[in-house]
Design a protein around this motif. Structure first.
Motif, PDB file in Angstrom:
ATOM      1  N   SER A   1      -1.237  -4.511   3.419  1.00 31.77           N
ATOM      2  CA  SER A   1      -2.200  -5.103   3.042  1.00 31.77           C
ATOM      3  C   SER A   1      -2.805  -6.383   3.164  1.00 31.77           C
ATOM      4  CB  SER A   1      -2.478  -4.888   1.057  1.00 31.77           C
ATOM      5  OG  SER A   1      -1.241  -5.935   0.616  1.00 31.77           O
TER       6      SER A   1
ATOM      7  N   PHE B   1      -6.488  -2.337   3.172  1.00 33.24           N
ATOM      8  CA  PHE B   1      -5.476  -1.756   3.470  1.00 33.24           C
ATOM      9  C   PHE B   1      -5.291  -1.026   4.438  1.00 33.24           C
ATOM     10  CE2 PHE B   1      -6.547  -2.034  -1.608  1.00 33.24           C
ATOM     11  CZ  PHE B   1      -4.534  -2.693  -1.767  1.00 33.24           C
TER      12      PHE B   1
ATOM     13  N   ASN C   1       0.584  -0.875  -0.174  1.00 32.11           N
ATOM     14  CA  ASN C   1       0.283  -0.424  -0.094  1.00 32.11           C
ATOM     15  C   ASN C   1       0.946   1.538   0.025  1.00 32.11           C
ATOM     16  OD1 ASN C   1      -2.479   1.462  -0.239  1.00 32.11           O
ATOM     17  ND2 ASN C   1      -2.708   1.302   2.187  1.00 32.11           N
TER      18      ASN C   1
ATOM     19  N   GLY D   1      -4.165   2.230  -2.734  1.00 31.20           N
ATOM     20  CA  GLY D   1      -5.153   1.662  -1.846  1.00 31.20           C
ATOM     21  C   GLY D   1      -6.488   2.044  -1.888  1.00 31.20           C
TER      22      GLY D   1
END
Ligand code: FAD
Length: 312
Positions: free
Chosen positions: A179, A174, A140, A149
């Motif tokens: 993630s 996220f 992310n 994200g």
């Protein structure tokens, strides 16, 4: 380990029609320029090849690991026992007025250029962040209070059984440099992003402003490092603080171990001054962590990913 058997490259060539590299020096595949030898390395130039390589490695119980640009990864001094799959899949499609579908091997720079040419705005905060879409979704990636994200609509992943699955944004859970893929280790094949229409001049201006802001506080991309070493922590008071601020106060900028040193311009960047080993980097990071814990009672968490030679 089946893949270490001599006939794995032959099986690979027969199935995929493209050669593996053998006994590969991993230094050239990480921006740290650190790492030992990998038994095998494959450059997948399409999503099809990426999927086939993963399936074949699984079939032959060969440990494997997917990398993108290598801008956030520290390889082991002992290299990697197995197959490194470098993702070079470059497809990118404008699927509807405001949506773009991108192969995970496309670089953030290529993605931004594509968006600019089609007058699609939203991703300008990514300007100057090196690496691929796959690496960015995995961690992310973000800057200036935004992250990739938030713009992801859906993605195609390769699940544990080697099957393609389509998931929506909520699947990824996220968070700040997080993630769900950090837990599941599923591969990102394609991602779709929703953007907004905007004039090219406006988009260009935002990109330029962001690049300028980065030039002032970040090292140049030519520095052998992998970005911020630690995540920004949350203090016991609940306030989020830049790790660099804490590191600076514990004298990080004067520290080094072997060939690894802290960048003078930013206390959260560890770099290779030449000939650094992974051990040097890890020892320096642990020294920094100890100092911050002792002085502020804060446990820093690393952002850079260390890949051990033998997968766990
Ligand atoms: C100078 C510099 C500045 C940076 N600034 C920033 C910044 O501002 N913000 C930020 O967020 N990051 C920053 N970074 C870190 C880095 O650019 C990002 O983490 C980037 O997303 C890494 O992408 P990559 O393709 O190089 O990933 P890699 O380093 O190749 O891999 C990183 C991880 O992603 C996984 N991965 C890669 N591709 C896939 C895939 N297809 N599917 C599943 N997993 C995959 C790998 O397995 C690995 O665990 C910076 C780095 C440098 C060197």
């Amino acid at each position: 380990m089946a893949c270490i058997l001599k006939d794995f490259p032959k099986k690979f060539l027969n199935s995929i029609g493209k050669n593996l590299y053998q006994n590969v020096d991993l230094r050239q595949y990480s921006n740290f320029q650190i790492g030992g030898m990998a038994n095998f390395l494959f450059e997948a130039s399409s999503i099809k090849q990426l999927v086939e390589a993963v399936r074949l490695a699984k079939k032959h119980s060969c440990p494997f690991y997917i990398i993108g640009g290598g801008y956030n990864i520290l390889f082991d001094d002992d290299g990697f026992r197995g197959l490194i799959i470098k993702n070079c899949a470059k497809g990118i499609k404008h699927t509807s007025e405001k949506s773009v579908e991108v192969d995970s091997g496309v670089t953030l720079k290529e993605f931004l250029k594509f968006c600019l040419e089609r007058e699609l705005s939203g991703m300008e905060f990514l300007a100057g962040i090196p690496g691929t879409i796959g690496g960015a979704v995995y961690g992310n990636a973000g800057a200036f209070g935004k992250d990739i994200g938030s713009f992801l609509e859906k993605a195609t992943l390769l699940d544990d059984k080697g099957e393609r699955i389509t998931v929506s944004q909520s699947y990824f859970a996220f968070g700040y440099r997080y993630s769900i893929l950090k837990r599941t280790q599923q591969a990102v094949l394609k991602s779709s992003f929703t953007l907004v229409k905007e004039g090219q001049e406006k988009i260009k201006e935002k990109i330029e402003n962001n690049l300028e802001a980065r030039r002032k506080k970040h090292p140049p991309l030519s520095l052998p490092c992998c970005g911020s070493y630690f995540k920004n922590p949350v203090l016991p008071s609940g306030k989020k603080v830049a790790a660099a601020v804490l590191l600076e106060q514990v004298g990080a900028k004067n520290l080094r171990v072997g060939g690894a040193a802290v960048y003078k311009g930013h206390a959260n960047f560890i770099y290779n001054t030449g000939g650094a080993t992974a051990k040097d980097v890890l020892q320096l990071a642990s020294k920094l962590k100890e100092r911050v814990k002792e002085r502020f009672g804060v446990v820093l968490e690393k952002e850079v990913i260390f890949l051990p030679a033998i997968s766990q």
